[in-house]
Structures are given as C-alpha cells and as structure tokens.
Design a protein around this motif. Structure first.
Motif, PDB file in Angstrom:
ATOM      1  N   ALA A 285     -27.857  14.247  -1.328  1.00 32.74           N
ATOM      2  CA  ALA A 285     -27.206  15.098  -2.329  1.00 32.74           C
ATOM      3  C   ALA A 285     -27.177  14.513  -3.736  1.00 32.74           C
ATOM      4  O   ALA A 285     -27.019  15.246  -4.698  1.00 32.74           O
ATOM      5  CB  ALA A 285     -25.777  15.435  -1.885  1.00 32.74           C
ATOM      6  N   GLY A 286     -27.304  13.233  -3.885  1.00 31.60           N
ATOM      7  CA  GLY A 286     -27.212  12.651  -5.219  1.00 31.60           C
ATOM      8  C   GLY A 286     -25.767  12.541  -5.658  1.00 31.60           C
ATOM      9  O   GLY A 286     -25.163  13.512  -6.095  1.00 31.60           O
ATOM     10  N   TRP A 287     -25.209  11.393  -5.494  1.00 28.95           N
ATOM     11  CA  TRP A 287     -23.791  11.161  -5.765  1.00 28.95           C
ATOM     12  C   TRP A 287     -23.636  10.420  -7.076  1.00 28.95           C
ATOM     13  O   TRP A 287     -24.528   9.689  -7.467  1.00 28.95           O
ATOM     14  CB  TRP A 287     -23.168  10.383  -4.596  1.00 28.95           C
ATOM     15  N   PRO A 288     -22.540  10.569  -7.789  1.00 32.11           N
ATOM     16  CA  PRO A 288     -21.304  11.271  -7.429  1.00 32.11           C
ATOM     17  C   PRO A 288     -21.384  12.783  -7.650  1.00 32.11           C
ATOM     18  O   PRO A 288     -22.192  13.267  -8.434  1.00 32.11           O
ATOM     19  CB  PRO A 288     -20.261  10.645  -8.353  1.00 32.11           C
ATOM     20  N   GLN A 289     -20.504  13.486  -6.946  1.00 32.02           N
ATOM     21  CA  GLN A 289     -20.335  14.930  -7.052  1.00 32.02           C
ATOM     22  C   GLN A 289     -18.836  15.225  -7.056  1.00 32.02           C
ATOM     23  O   GLN A 289     -18.061  14.527  -6.399  1.00 32.02           O
ATOM     24  CB  GLN A 289     -20.944  15.645  -5.834  1.00 32.02           C
ATOM     25  N   THR A 290     -18.443  16.274  -7.749  1.00 28.53           N
ATOM     26  CA  THR A 290     -17.055  16.727  -7.684  1.00 28.53           C
ATOM     27  C   THR A 290     -16.891  17.591  -6.431  1.00 28.53           C
ATOM     28  O   THR A 290     -17.881  18.093  -5.885  1.00 28.53           O
ATOM     29  CB  THR A 290     -16.684  17.576  -8.916  1.00 28.53           C
ATOM     30  N   PRO A 291     -15.664  17.817  -5.975  1.00 27.81           N
ATOM     31  CA  PRO A 291     -15.464  18.733  -4.854  1.00 27.81           C
ATOM     32  C   PRO A 291     -16.036  20.134  -5.111  1.00 27.81           C
ATOM     33  O   PRO A 291     -16.597  20.751  -4.205  1.00 27.81           O
ATOM     34  CB  PRO A 291     -13.951  18.759  -4.675  1.00 27.81           C
ATOM     35  N   ALA A 292     -15.946  20.623  -6.331  1.00 28.50           N
ATOM     36  CA  ALA A 292     -16.509  21.943  -6.648  1.00 28.50           C
ATOM     37  C   ALA A 292     -18.030  21.931  -6.480  1.00 28.50           C
ATOM     38  O   ALA A 292     -18.616  22.890  -5.965  1.00 28.50           O
ATOM     39  CB  ALA A 292     -16.130  22.367  -8.060  1.00 28.50           C
ATOM     40  N   GLN A 293     -18.674  20.843  -6.893  1.00 26.27           N
ATOM     41  CA  GLN A 293     -20.124  20.728  -6.708  1.00 26.27           C
ATOM     42  C   GLN A 293     -20.477  20.642  -5.228  1.00 26.27           C
ATOM     43  O   GLN A 293     -21.465  21.221  -4.781  1.00 26.27           O
ATOM     44  CB  GLN A 293     -20.658  19.502  -7.458  1.00 26.27           C
ATOM     45  N   VAL A 294     -19.648  19.923  -4.462  1.00 23.83           N
ATOM     46  CA  VAL A 294     -19.872  19.816  -3.020  1.00 23.83           C
ATOM     47  C   VAL A 294     -19.748  21.190  -2.367  1.00 23.83           C
ATOM     48  O   VAL A 294     -20.551  21.545  -1.500  1.00 23.83           O
ATOM     49  CB  VAL A 294     -18.893  18.795  -2.385  1.00 23.83           C
ATOM     50  N   GLN A 295     -18.773  21.977  -2.806  1.00 21.54           N
ATOM     51  CA  GLN A 295     -18.632  23.328  -2.269  1.00 21.54           C
ATOM     52  C   GLN A 295     -19.877  24.162  -2.544  1.00 21.54           C
ATOM     53  O   GLN A 295     -20.347  24.889  -1.663  1.00 21.54           O
ATOM     54  CB  GLN A 295     -17.399  24.018  -2.863  1.00 21.54           C
ATOM     55  N   GLN A 296     -20.432  24.054  -3.740  1.00 19.63           N
ATOM     56  CA  GLN A 296     -21.652  24.802  -4.073  1.00 19.63           C
ATOM     57  C   GLN A 296     -22.814  24.343  -3.204  1.00 19.63           C
ATOM     58  O   GLN A 296     -23.571  25.159  -2.682  1.00 19.63           O
ATOM     59  CB  GLN A 296     -22.001  24.640  -5.547  1.00 19.63           C
TER      60      GLN A 296
ATOM     61  N   GLU B 191     -10.147  22.496  -2.266  1.00 17.64           N
ATOM     62  CA  GLU B 191     -11.134  21.484  -1.882  1.00 17.64           C
ATOM     63  C   GLU B 191     -11.448  21.508  -0.386  1.00 17.64           C
ATOM     64  O   GLU B 191     -11.468  20.482   0.283  1.00 17.64           O
ATOM     65  CB  GLU B 191     -10.687  20.092  -2.331  1.00 17.64           C
ATOM     66  N   MET B 192     -11.698  22.688   0.117  1.00 20.22           N
ATOM     67  CA  MET B 192     -12.067  22.864   1.519  1.00 20.22           C
ATOM     68  C   MET B 192     -13.312  23.734   1.578  1.00 20.22           C
ATOM     69  O   MET B 192     -13.662  24.400   0.619  1.00 20.22           O
ATOM     70  CB  MET B 192     -10.941  23.552   2.309  1.00 20.22           C
ATOM     71  N   MET B 193     -13.943  23.695   2.735  1.00 21.30           N
ATOM     72  CA  MET B 193     -15.035  24.608   3.034  1.00 21.30           C
ATOM     73  C   MET B 193     -14.825  25.086   4.456  1.00 21.30           C
ATOM     74  O   MET B 193     -14.062  24.496   5.211  1.00 21.30           O
ATOM     75  CB  MET B 193     -16.397  23.909   2.914  1.00 21.30           C
ATOM     76  N   GLU B 194     -15.531  26.141   4.819  1.00 21.69           N
ATOM     77  CA  GLU B 194     -15.503  26.626   6.192  1.00 21.69           C
ATOM     78  C   GLU B 194     -16.907  26.611   6.742  1.00 21.69           C
ATOM     79  O   GLU B 194     -17.839  27.110   6.116  1.00 21.69           O
ATOM     80  CB  GLU B 194     -14.928  28.038   6.261  1.00 21.69           C
ATOM     81  N   ASN B 195     -17.046  26.031   7.926  1.00 16.35           N
ATOM     82  CA  ASN B 195     -18.325  26.030   8.625  1.00 16.35           C
ATOM     83  C   ASN B 195     -18.314  27.182   9.622  1.00 16.35           C
ATOM     84  O   ASN B 195     -18.090  26.992  10.802  1.00 16.35           O
ATOM     85  CB  ASN B 195     -18.555  24.696   9.342  1.00 16.35           C
TER      86      ASN B 195
ATOM     87  N   PRO C 278      -9.154   9.576  -7.150  1.00 18.28           N
ATOM     88  CA  PRO C 278      -8.392   9.846  -8.379  1.00 18.28           C
ATOM     89  C   PRO C 278      -9.281  10.159  -9.587  1.00 18.28           C
ATOM     90  O   PRO C 278      -8.853  10.846 -10.508  1.00 18.28           O
ATOM     91  CB  PRO C 278      -7.605   8.551  -8.598  1.00 18.28           C
ATOM     92  N   THR C 279     -10.518   9.699  -9.566  1.00 11.81           N
ATOM     93  CA  THR C 279     -11.457   9.965 -10.662  1.00 11.81           C
ATOM     94  C   THR C 279     -11.945  11.411 -10.669  1.00 11.81           C
ATOM     95  O   THR C 279     -12.596  11.833 -11.614  1.00 11.81           O
ATOM     96  CB  THR C 279     -12.697   9.055 -10.534  1.00 11.81           C
ATOM     97  N   GLY C 280     -11.691  12.154  -9.596  1.00  7.58           N
ATOM     98  CA  GLY C 280     -12.175  13.523  -9.479  1.00  7.58           C
ATOM     99  C   GLY C 280     -13.480  13.627  -8.710  1.00  7.58           C
ATOM    100  O   GLY C 280     -13.952  14.723  -8.433  1.00  7.58           O
ATOM    101  N   GLU C 281     -14.072  12.475  -8.366  1.00  5.73           N
ATOM    102  CA  GLU C 281     -15.289  12.473  -7.572  1.00  5.73           C
ATOM    103  C   GLU C 281     -14.929  12.648  -6.100  1.00  5.73           C
ATOM    104  O   GLU C 281     -13.837  12.300  -5.665  1.00  5.73           O
ATOM    105  CB  GLU C 281     -16.035  11.151  -7.734  1.00  5.73           C
ATOM    106  N   THR C 282     -15.870  13.172  -5.340  1.00  8.15           N
ATOM    107  CA  THR C 282     -15.668  13.337  -3.907  1.00  8.15           C
ATOM    108  C   THR C 282     -15.698  11.977  -3.233  1.00  8.15           C
ATOM    109  O   THR C 282     -16.582  11.158  -3.498  1.00  8.15           O
ATOM    110  CB  THR C 282     -16.757  14.245  -3.317  1.00  8.15           C
ATOM    111  N   ALA C 283     -14.735  11.749  -2.342  1.00  7.15           N
ATOM    112  CA  ALA C 283     -14.672  10.518  -1.566  1.00  7.15           C
ATOM    113  C   ALA C 283     -15.340  10.697  -0.212  1.00  7.15           C
ATOM    114  O   ALA C 283     -16.114   9.855   0.232  1.00  7.15           O
ATOM    115  CB  ALA C 283     -13.219  10.079  -1.377  1.00  7.15           C
TER     116      ALA C 283
END
Length: 156
Positions: free
Chosen positions: A21-32, A45-49, A65-70
């Motif tokens: 995926a190429g990190w870092p990503q924000t949760p919003a980017q991860v959702q996309q 900050e959730m998704m549904e499979n 805390p930085t806003g990046e996905t952990a």
C-alpha cells in the motif's frame, strides 16, 4: 454446526495488498484503499468486510497520535460461540491453514502460545503481521511499518 472462513490464500492476499500500500496512510486513505478488496468504509475509522460473509465483518483501523494508521485488524473466521470439539477443530484447522500460507509467502514465523496461539512475521519493509487463534476466532492484525517500529523500540 457450520462456520465460515475466508480462504488462507484470501487472508494472505489481503496482507500482501496492505504490504504494497505504500505507508504512511491516514485512516481515511486506508478506507479508500480498502474498497479495492471489497471492504466498505464505515464511521469512526472502521471498515466492513462484507465481501467474505463472516459473522463479524468489522475491520478496525487504529491510528497513531500523528494521524497515521497504526494497524488494522480483520477476522478470518466466523466467531464460534458454541465451541465443543467441532468448533475447536474448525478454528485449529483454519489457523493452521493461514499460518501455513503465511510461511509459504513470508518465511518462518515466530510462534507463541502465551495468550492463545499466534504467528508473527516482521516483513522486510518493517510492517508486522500477526495471525491469532483466540478462544472463539482466527484474526489477522496488520501493523504498519511506522507503528511496528514503535513496538520494536518498546521491546514488543
């Protein structure tokens, strides 16, 4: 009773997707990005499979805390509510299949049985994957390279 599980190949494909995926990503980017593998963005900050039809479709996204996905965590199996021998065998088998596929793709795993059974891989890009066989399910926890580094610094 019959329970469902995604295939070990699908579980490993999902991990491979996040590895690329190429990190870092924000949760919003991860959702996309998650939409590409059939996951649907949800609130907070959730998704549904929904693609795999499991009893627990929630995919948790944890942020730093930085806003990046952990990390993000997803179920590989249904939640087995009435264990018994059949449920135990189902979970053991599914765990073994996913670990075997992980070993095939990512090499030797660090195995643990301290709190349930788990297999851990630290990938060359710094990310970490843990496949866990808990009391009632099998899950995968994908930790981003940024947060995996934090965990390593903490001795975890």
């Amino acid at each position: 009773m019959t329970w469902k599980a995604m295939s070990a190949q699908r579980a490993a494909d999902i991990v491979d997707f996040w590895l690329a995926a190429g990190w870092p990503q924000t949760p919003a980017q991860v959702q996309q990005l998650g939409e590409r593998i059939g996951w649907t963005p949800d609130d907070d900050e959730m998704m549904e499979n929904g693609a795999d039809g499991l009893s627990e479709p929630a995919v948790a996204i944890v942020s730093m805390p930085t806003g990046e996905t952990a990390s993000l965590n997803f179920w590989v199996t249904d939640i087995v509510r009435d264990l018994g021998d059949e449920g135990e065998e189902f979970l053991d088998d599914q765990y073994a299949l996913v670990v075997r596929e992980g070993v095939r793709r990512w090499g030797k795993a660090v195995l643990s049985d301290s709190v349930g059974r788990s297999a851990q891989w630290d990938h060359t890009d710094g990310a970490r994957t843990v496949v866990a066989r808990s009391k009632r399910s099998v899950t995968v926890d994908f930790t981003t390279p940024q947060y995996a580094q934090v965990l390593r610094e903490l001795g975890e």
